[in-house]
Design an enzyme around this catalytic site. Structure first.
Site, PDB file in Angstrom:
ATOM      1  CB  CYS A  23      20.005  59.353  43.122  1.00 57.81           C
ATOM      2  SG  CYS A  23      20.114  58.579  41.510  1.00 57.81           S
ATOM      3  CB  SER A  49      18.293  50.113  38.423  1.00 56.49           C
ATOM      4  OG  SER A  49      18.400  50.098  37.038  1.00 56.49           O
ATOM      5  N   GLY A  62      25.036  53.175  33.552  1.00 54.77           N
ATOM      6  CA  GLY A  62      25.416  52.081  32.654  1.00 54.77           C
ATOM      7  C   GLY A  62      26.616  52.448  31.783  1.00 54.77           C
ATOM      8  CB  ALA A  75      23.566  53.529  26.909  1.00 55.53           C
ATOM      9  CG  ASN A 116      15.016  55.455  33.092  1.00 55.24           C
ATOM     10  OD1 ASN A 116      15.319  54.457  32.453  1.00 55.24           O
ATOM     11  ND2 ASN A 116      14.114  56.313  32.684  1.00 55.24           N
ATOM     12  CB  THR A 117      14.495  53.102  39.379  1.00 58.96           C
ATOM     13  OG1 THR A 117      15.692  53.702  39.911  1.00 58.96           O
ATOM     14  CG2 THR A 117      14.832  51.741  38.828  1.00 58.96           C
ATOM     15  NE  ARG A 126      19.267  62.737  35.697  1.00 58.81           N
ATOM     16  CZ  ARG A 126      19.626  61.461  35.562  1.00 58.81           C
ATOM     17  NH1 ARG A 126      18.721  60.543  35.302  1.00 58.81           N
ATOM     18  NH2 ARG A 126      20.890  61.105  35.696  1.00 58.81           N
ATOM     19  CB  ALA A 134      24.690  54.525  50.903  1.00 57.60           C
ATOM     20  CG  PHE A 136      22.768  67.711  40.321  1.00 58.21           C
ATOM     21  CD1 PHE A 136      23.008  67.063  39.117  1.00 58.21           C
ATOM     22  CD2 PHE A 136      23.230  67.129  41.490  1.00 58.21           C
ATOM     23  CE1 PHE A 136      23.706  65.850  39.091  1.00 58.21           C
ATOM     24  CE2 PHE A 136      23.930  65.922  41.481  1.00 58.21           C
ATOM     25  CZ  PHE A 136      24.171  65.297  40.265  1.00 58.21           C
TER      26      PHE A 136
HETATM   27  N1  LIG Z   1      22.910  59.027  37.982  1.00 56.09           N
HETATM   28  C1  LIG Z   1      23.659  58.586  38.957  1.00 56.09           C
HETATM   29  O1  LIG Z   1      24.649  59.211  39.327  1.00 56.09           O
HETATM   30  C2  LIG Z   1      23.360  57.294  39.646  1.00 56.09           C
HETATM   31  C3  LIG Z   1      22.213  56.562  39.359  1.00 56.09           C
HETATM   32  N2  LIG Z   1      21.965  55.369  39.996  1.00 56.09           N
HETATM   33  C4  LIG Z   1      20.799  54.564  39.645  1.00 56.09           C
HETATM   34  O2  LIG Z   1      21.073  53.925  38.392  1.00 56.09           O
HETATM   35  C5  LIG Z   1      19.885  53.800  37.613  1.00 56.09           C
HETATM   36  C6  LIG Z   1      20.078  54.445  36.256  1.00 56.09           C
HETATM   37  O3  LIG Z   1      20.309  55.824  36.452  1.00 56.09           O
HETATM   38  P1  LIG Z   1      20.845  56.754  35.271  1.00 56.09           P
HETATM   39  O4  LIG Z   1      21.919  56.033  34.537  1.00 56.09           O
HETATM   40  O5  LIG Z   1      21.130  58.076  35.887  1.00 56.09           O
HETATM   41  O6  LIG Z   1      19.545  56.830  34.354  1.00 56.09           O
HETATM   42  P2  LIG Z   1      19.445  57.362  32.845  1.00 56.09           P
HETATM   43  O7  LIG Z   1      18.059  57.827  32.673  1.00 56.09           O
HETATM   44  O8  LIG Z   1      20.587  58.278  32.553  1.00 56.09           O
HETATM   45  O9  LIG Z   1      19.681  56.044  31.956  1.00 56.09           O
HETATM   46  C7  LIG Z   1      18.799  54.966  31.904  1.00 56.09           C
HETATM   47  C8  LIG Z   1      18.766  54.462  30.453  1.00 56.09           C
HETATM   48  O10 LIG Z   1      18.024  53.252  30.413  1.00 56.09           O
HETATM   49  C9  LIG Z   1      17.367  53.190  29.150  1.00 56.09           C
HETATM   50  N3  LIG Z   1      16.290  52.212  29.212  1.00 56.09           N
HETATM   51  C10 LIG Z   1      15.159  52.253  29.973  1.00 56.09           C
HETATM   52  N4  LIG Z   1      14.443  51.127  29.793  1.00 56.09           N
HETATM   53  C11 LIG Z   1      15.120  50.352  28.915  1.00 56.09           C
HETATM   54  C12 LIG Z   1      14.899  49.070  28.344  1.00 56.09           C
HETATM   55  N5  LIG Z   1      13.827  48.345  28.675  1.00 56.09           N
HETATM   56  N6  LIG Z   1      15.785  48.597  27.447  1.00 56.09           N
HETATM   57  C13 LIG Z   1      16.884  49.310  27.123  1.00 56.09           C
HETATM   58  N7  LIG Z   1      17.168  50.533  27.641  1.00 56.09           N
HETATM   59  C14 LIG Z   1      16.296  51.039  28.533  1.00 56.09           C
HETATM   60  C15 LIG Z   1      16.893  54.621  28.929  1.00 56.09           C
HETATM   61  O11 LIG Z   1      16.635  54.856  27.569  1.00 56.09           O
HETATM   62  C16 LIG Z   1      18.088  55.418  29.468  1.00 56.09           C
HETATM   63  O12 LIG Z   1      19.003  55.767  28.452  1.00 56.09           O
HETATM   64  C17 LIG Z   1      18.773  54.430  38.456  1.00 56.09           C
HETATM   65  O13 LIG Z   1      18.131  53.406  39.168  1.00 56.09           O
HETATM   66  C18 LIG Z   1      19.520  55.330  39.409  1.00 56.09           C
HETATM   67  O14 LIG Z   1      18.834  55.483  40.630  1.00 56.09           O
HETATM   68  C19 LIG Z   1      22.842  54.856  40.903  1.00 56.09           C
HETATM   69  C20 LIG Z   1      23.995  55.520  41.212  1.00 56.09           C
HETATM   70  C21 LIG Z   1      24.367  56.790  40.619  1.00 56.09           C
HETATM   71  O1  LIG Z   2      22.746  57.170  43.757  1.00 56.77           O
HETATM   72  C1  LIG Z   2      23.212  58.155  43.203  1.00 56.77           C
HETATM   73  O2  LIG Z   2      22.705  58.713  42.236  1.00 56.77           O
HETATM   74  C2  LIG Z   2      24.440  58.829  43.724  1.00 56.77           C
HETATM   75  O3  LIG Z   2      23.960  59.982  44.486  1.00 56.77           O
HETATM   76  C3  LIG Z   2      25.000  60.805  45.005  1.00 56.77           C
HETATM   77  O4  LIG Z   2      25.800  61.300  43.930  1.00 56.77           O
HETATM   78  P1  LIG Z   2      25.381  62.585  43.056  1.00 56.77           P
HETATM   79  O5  LIG Z   2      23.935  62.890  43.275  1.00 56.77           O
HETATM   80  O6  LIG Z   2      25.847  62.319  41.675  1.00 56.77           O
HETATM   81  O7  LIG Z   2      26.273  63.785  43.617  1.00 56.77           O
HETATM   82  P2  LIG Z   2      26.682  64.257  45.098  1.00 56.77           P
HETATM   83  O8  LIG Z   2      28.084  64.661  45.089  1.00 56.77           O
HETATM   84  O9  LIG Z   2      26.269  63.292  46.129  1.00 56.77           O
HETATM   85  O10 LIG Z   2      25.810  65.591  45.270  1.00 56.77           O
HETATM   86  C4  LIG Z   2      24.411  65.557  45.396  1.00 56.77           C
HETATM   87  C5  LIG Z   2      23.900  66.938  45.743  1.00 56.77           C
HETATM   88  O11 LIG Z   2      24.274  67.307  47.062  1.00 56.77           O
HETATM   89  C6  LIG Z   2      24.933  68.566  47.048  1.00 56.77           C
HETATM   90  N1  LIG Z   2      25.925  68.588  48.145  1.00 56.77           N
HETATM   91  C7  LIG Z   2      26.866  67.618  48.242  1.00 56.77           C
HETATM   92  C8  LIG Z   2      27.771  67.627  49.278  1.00 56.77           C
HETATM   93  C9  LIG Z   2      27.722  68.635  50.241  1.00 56.77           C
HETATM   94  O12 LIG Z   2      28.519  68.703  51.214  1.00 56.77           O
HETATM   95  N2  LIG Z   2      26.777  69.597  50.118  1.00 56.77           N
HETATM   96  C10 LIG Z   2      25.861  69.590  49.087  1.00 56.77           C
HETATM   97  O13 LIG Z   2      24.993  70.481  49.030  1.00 56.77           O
HETATM   98  C11 LIG Z   2      25.545  68.668  45.673  1.00 56.77           C
HETATM   99  O14 LIG Z   2      25.827  69.985  45.315  1.00 56.77           O
HETATM  100  C12 LIG Z   2      24.447  68.041  44.826  1.00 56.77           C
HETATM  101  O15 LIG Z   2      23.442  68.962  44.541  1.00 56.77           O
HETATM  102  C13 LIG Z   2      25.906  59.969  45.916  1.00 56.77           C
HETATM  103  O16 LIG Z   2      26.997  60.788  46.367  1.00 56.77           O
HETATM  104  C14 LIG Z   2      26.456  58.751  45.177  1.00 56.77           C
HETATM  105  O17 LIG Z   2      27.208  57.953  46.081  1.00 56.77           O
HETATM  106  C15 LIG Z   2      25.285  57.937  44.618  1.00 56.77           C
HETATM  107  O18 LIG Z   2      25.765  56.836  43.879  1.00 56.77           O
END
Ligand SMILES: NC(=O)C1=CN([C@@H]2O[C@H](COP(=O)(O)OP(=O)(O)OC[C@H]3O[C@@H](n4cnc5c(N)ncnc54)[C@H](O)[C@@H]3O)[C@@H](O)[C@H]2O)C=CC1
Ligand SMILES: O=C(O)[C@H]1O[C@H](OP(=O)(O)OP(=O)(O)OC[C@H]2O[C@@H](n3ccc(=O)[nH]c3=O)[C@H](O)[C@@H]2O)[C@H](O)[C@@H](O)[C@@H]1O
Length: 469
Positions: free
Chosen positions: A278, A132, A16, A12, A92-93, A348, A225, A340
Site C-alpha cells: 500500500c 478498499s 476483508g 476475502a 484490491n485497488t 508485495r 495517513a 516485506f
Molecule cells: N493489505 C493491507 O494491509 C491493507 C489494504 N488496504 C486496502 O484494502 C484493499 C484490499 O486490499 P487487500 O485485502 O490487501 O487485497 P487482496 O488482493 O488481498 O484481496 C482482494 C480480494 O478481492 C477479490 N476480488 C476482486 N474483485 C472482486 C469481485 N468483483 N468480486 C469478488 N471478489 C473480488 C480478489 O479475488 C481478492 O481475493 C485495497 O484497496 C488496499 O489498498 C487497506 C488497509 C490495509
Molecule cells: O493501507 C495499508 O495497507 C496499511 O499500510 C501500512 O501497514 P503495512 O504496510 O501492513 O505495514 P507497516 O507496519 O506500516 O510497514 C510498512 C513498511 O514500512 C517498513 N517500516 C515500518 C516502520 C518503520 O519504522 N520503518 C520501516 O521501515 C516496514 O518494515 C514495512 O516494509 C500502515 O501502517 C497501515 O496503517 C495501513 O492500513
C-alpha cells in the site's frame, strides 16, 4: 435506520478476511458472509484444518470461534449481496499498469465490477461501504453506477470506511483501533447510514474513537495517513545516509528526535526501505490526484517519498557490493527474510525482492530463508522482478533454504532484509563457523547486536551506522 443484521464483504483478502472475521466475533447477532471470486482462497478460508490463506497472528483463533456460527465464506457473490443490508467493498485497488495514469493511478476496475454486481443483484436497499483504499471522490462514481443500474425498490447509501490495520498486527489493530473513520454525505440518509455502521463498531470500539466526517475527507484521510507514515520512513532513511557518511548513529538520532512529544517515537526505524502493498501505491495515487488537480509542486513533494525509498534500496545493495571488495560475482550471499515486514507471509513490494535482483545482476549466488513465505511465492516474485531472465537461470543462481543456518552455510555474507524476531536468537557462533572468511553481516533492519557479532569475528555493517567493520 434499522439495525444491521446481515453483512456481506466482497473481497476475502488481507483486509476483508480479518476485518469481517473480527466483526463477526464481536457481533454474534450479525450474520457475516465474506465472498470472493477466487475459489482457492475461499476454500482455504473454509479449510477443515484452518489452513487459512493468509498468515496473521491471532487470526486463526478468531476464525475458529466465529466460522460456522455467524461467519461464512463463499463464492456465491450474488447471494451474499442479496441477503445483506450492509456491504463492504474490500477488493484490491492496485496501481494501473497500462492506459491513462499507468504507474500512478489506482486501478479501479475491481471496485467498479463489484459495484456493478451490487447494482445488478440487489433487490432491496443497501448500505454500500468503501473499505478498499480509493482515490478521493470514488464514492461519486460508485453512486453514478448504482443509480444508473439499480432495480426498483433498491436504494443505496454509500459510506467510506477506510481500514488502517497493519499486516502482522491486524488482529490487535482491529480489536483496539486508534480510530475508526466513517465518511458519509451530510444528508439525513447519509447520517443515518453512518449511524448504522457506527453502531456495528460500537459493539467493541469506544464511541469516542469512532470519527464521523464527510465522504471526501474520509477518502483523502486514508491516502494522507499512509503518505505521512511512509514519509517518516523516507525521512529517517534519508538521515541514515547522512549518518553513514558522518559517523552518527541513526538509532541514536531517531531516539533523540522521537523523544519530542510533537514527533513521537513510533515509525522512525531506519530500514532497507519500506515495502508492502500500500505505501507506494497510495502515494503514487496521491501524486496522480495532485497532478490531475494541476498541483504540480504538491505532486513532486509526495513523489520524493517514493524516490527516496528506491534510493535507499539501491544504496544498501551498493554498500554490500562495495564492502565485499567491489565484486560479488560468484560469491554466496545469505538473505534472511523475504516478507516485506515481520509476522506476515506477504511479499508485495518487499525490499528483499529488489536486493536479490540486484545481487543476481551482479552474478552472486543467493540463499534465501524466510520463516513464512512459501517457495512458489518467492519464485513468482523473482520471476516477475527479472522478466527477461528465464526462471531456470534464476533457479541456478538462487536457492531457497529451510533454516537460517542452512542459508548461511559457506556464504561470504549474511544480509538481514526482514526483522523476524528469530534472527535475533540465531546461533551466530555456529553461523560464523560455517561461513567463508572474512564473514560479513549486513543488517538492514537494526536487528542484531553488532558488537556481540564483532566479538565472534564477523565484519558487521549496519544501516545508518558508518563506523568500522
Ligand atoms: N493489505 C493491507 O494491509 C491493507 C489494504 N488496504 C486496502 O484494502 C484493499 C484490499 O486490499 P487487500 O485485502 O490487501 O487485497 P487482496 O488482493 O488481498 O484481496 C482482494 C480480494 O478481492 C477479490 N476480488 C476482486 N474483485 C472482486 C469481485 N468483483 N468480486 C469478488 N471478489 C473480488 C480478489 O479475488 C481478492 O481475493 C485495497 O484497496 C488496499 O489498498 C487497506 C488497509 C490495509
Ligand atoms: O493501507 C495499508 O495497507 C496499511 O499500510 C501500512 O501497514 P503495512 O504496510 O501492513 O505495514 P507497516 O507496519 O506500516 O510497514 C510498512 C513498511 O514500512 C517498513 N517500516 C515500518 C516502520 C518503520 O519504522 N520503518 C520501516 O521501515 C516496514 O518494515 C514495512 O516494509 C500502515 O501502517 C497501515 O496503517 C495501513 O492500513
Amino acid at each position: 435506520m434499522p439495525r444491521v443484521k446481515q453483512i456481506c464483504c466482497i473481497g476475502a483478502g488481507y483486509v476483508g478476511g480479518p476485518t469481517c472475521a473480527v466483526i463477526a466475533l464481536k457481533c454474534p447477532h450479525i450474520r457475516v458472509t465474506i465472498v470472493d471470486l477466487n475459489q482457492a482462497r475461499i476454500d482455504a478460508w473454509n479449510s477443515p484444518d484452518f489452513n487459512l490463506p493468509i498468515y496473521e497472528p491471532g487470526l486463526e483463533d478468531v476464525v475458529r470461534q466465529a466460522r460456522g456460527r455467524n461467519l461464512f465464506f463463499s463464492t456465491d457473490v450474488d447471494k451474499g449481496i442479496r441477503d445483506a443490508d450492509l456491504i463492504f467493498v474490500s477488493v484490491n485497488t492496485p496501481t494501473k499498469k497500462s492506459g491513462v495514469g499507468a504507474g500512478f493511478a489506482a486501478d479501479l476496475n475491481y471496485v467498479e465490477l463489484a459495484t456493478r454486481r451490487i447494482a445488478a443483484t440487489a433487490t432491496s436497499s443497501k448500505i454500500v461501504v468503501e473499505k478498499s483504499t480509493v482515490p478521493c471522490r470514488t464514492a461519486e462514481s460508485m453512486r453514478t453506477i448504482l443509480d444508473a443500474n439499480s432495480k426498483p425498490n433498491a436504494r443505496f447509501d454509500i459510506l467510506s470506511n477506510p481500514e488502517f490495520l497493519a499486516e502482522g498486527t491486524a488482529i490487535d489493530d482491529l480489536f483496539a483501533p486508534d480510530r475508526v473513520l466513517i465518511g458519509s454525505l451530510q444528508t439525513q440518509e447519509g447520517k443515518e447510514a453512518c449511524a448504522a455502521l457506527s453502531e456495528v463498531y460500537q459493539n467493541w470500539v469506544p464511541k469516542e474513537r469512532i470519527l464521523t466526517v464527510g465522504l471526501w475527507s474520509s477518502e483523502l484521510s486514508k491516502l494522507a495517513a499512509n503518505a505521512m507514515l511512509a514519509q517518516r520512513i523516507s525521512s529517517v532513511n534519508a538521515l541514515s545516509a547522512i549518518c553513514e557518511a558522518t559517523g552518527a548513529n541513526i538509532a541514536e538520532v531517531a531516539h533523540s528526535i522521537g523523544q519530542d512529544s510533537r514527533i513521537g517515537p513510533k515509525f522512525l526505524r531506519a530500514s532497507v526501505g519500506f515495502g508492502g502493498s500500500c505505501f507506494q501505491k497510495d502515494i503514487l495515487n496521491l501524486v496522480y490526484l495532485s497532478e490531475s488537480l494541476n498541483l504540480k509542486e504538491v505532486a513532486e513533494y509526495w513523489k520524493q517519498v517514493v524516490t527516496m525509498n528506491e534510493y535507499q534500496k539501491r544504496r544498501f545493495s551498493k554498500r554490500v557490493v562495495d564492502t565485499l571488495f567491489n565484486t560479488i560475482t560468484g560469491k554466496r550471499i545469505a538473505v534472511l527474510g523475504f516478507a516485506f515486514k515481520a509476522d506476515t507471509g506477504d511479499t508485495r513490494e518487499s525490499a528483499a525482492i529488489t536486493l536479490i535482483r540486484d545481487f543476481q545482476q551482479e552474478r552472486a549466488l543467493v540463499n534465501i530463508y524466510d520463516p513464512q513465505v512459501e517457495s512458489n511465492q518467492i519464485w513468482a516474485d523473482l520471476n516477475e522482478a527479472s522478466p527477461d531472465v528465464p526462471l531456470e537461470t534464476i533457479q541456478r543462481q538462487v536457492s531457497i533454504c529451510s533454516s537460517a543456518l542452512e542459508a548461511c552455510k559457506n556464504a561470504e555474507a549474511v544480509v538481514i532484509a526482514t526483522e523476524w524476531a528469530e534472527f535475533k536468537t540465531i546461533d551466530w557462533q555456529a553461523v560464523y563457523a560455517s561461513m567463508n572468511k572474512p564473514a560479513f553481516v549486513f543488517d538492514g533492519r537494526l536487528l542484531v547486536d553488532a558488537d556481540r557479532l564483532r566479538s565472534i569475528g564477523f565484519k558487521v555493517t549496519v544501516i545508518g551506522r558508518g563506523e568500522r567493520l
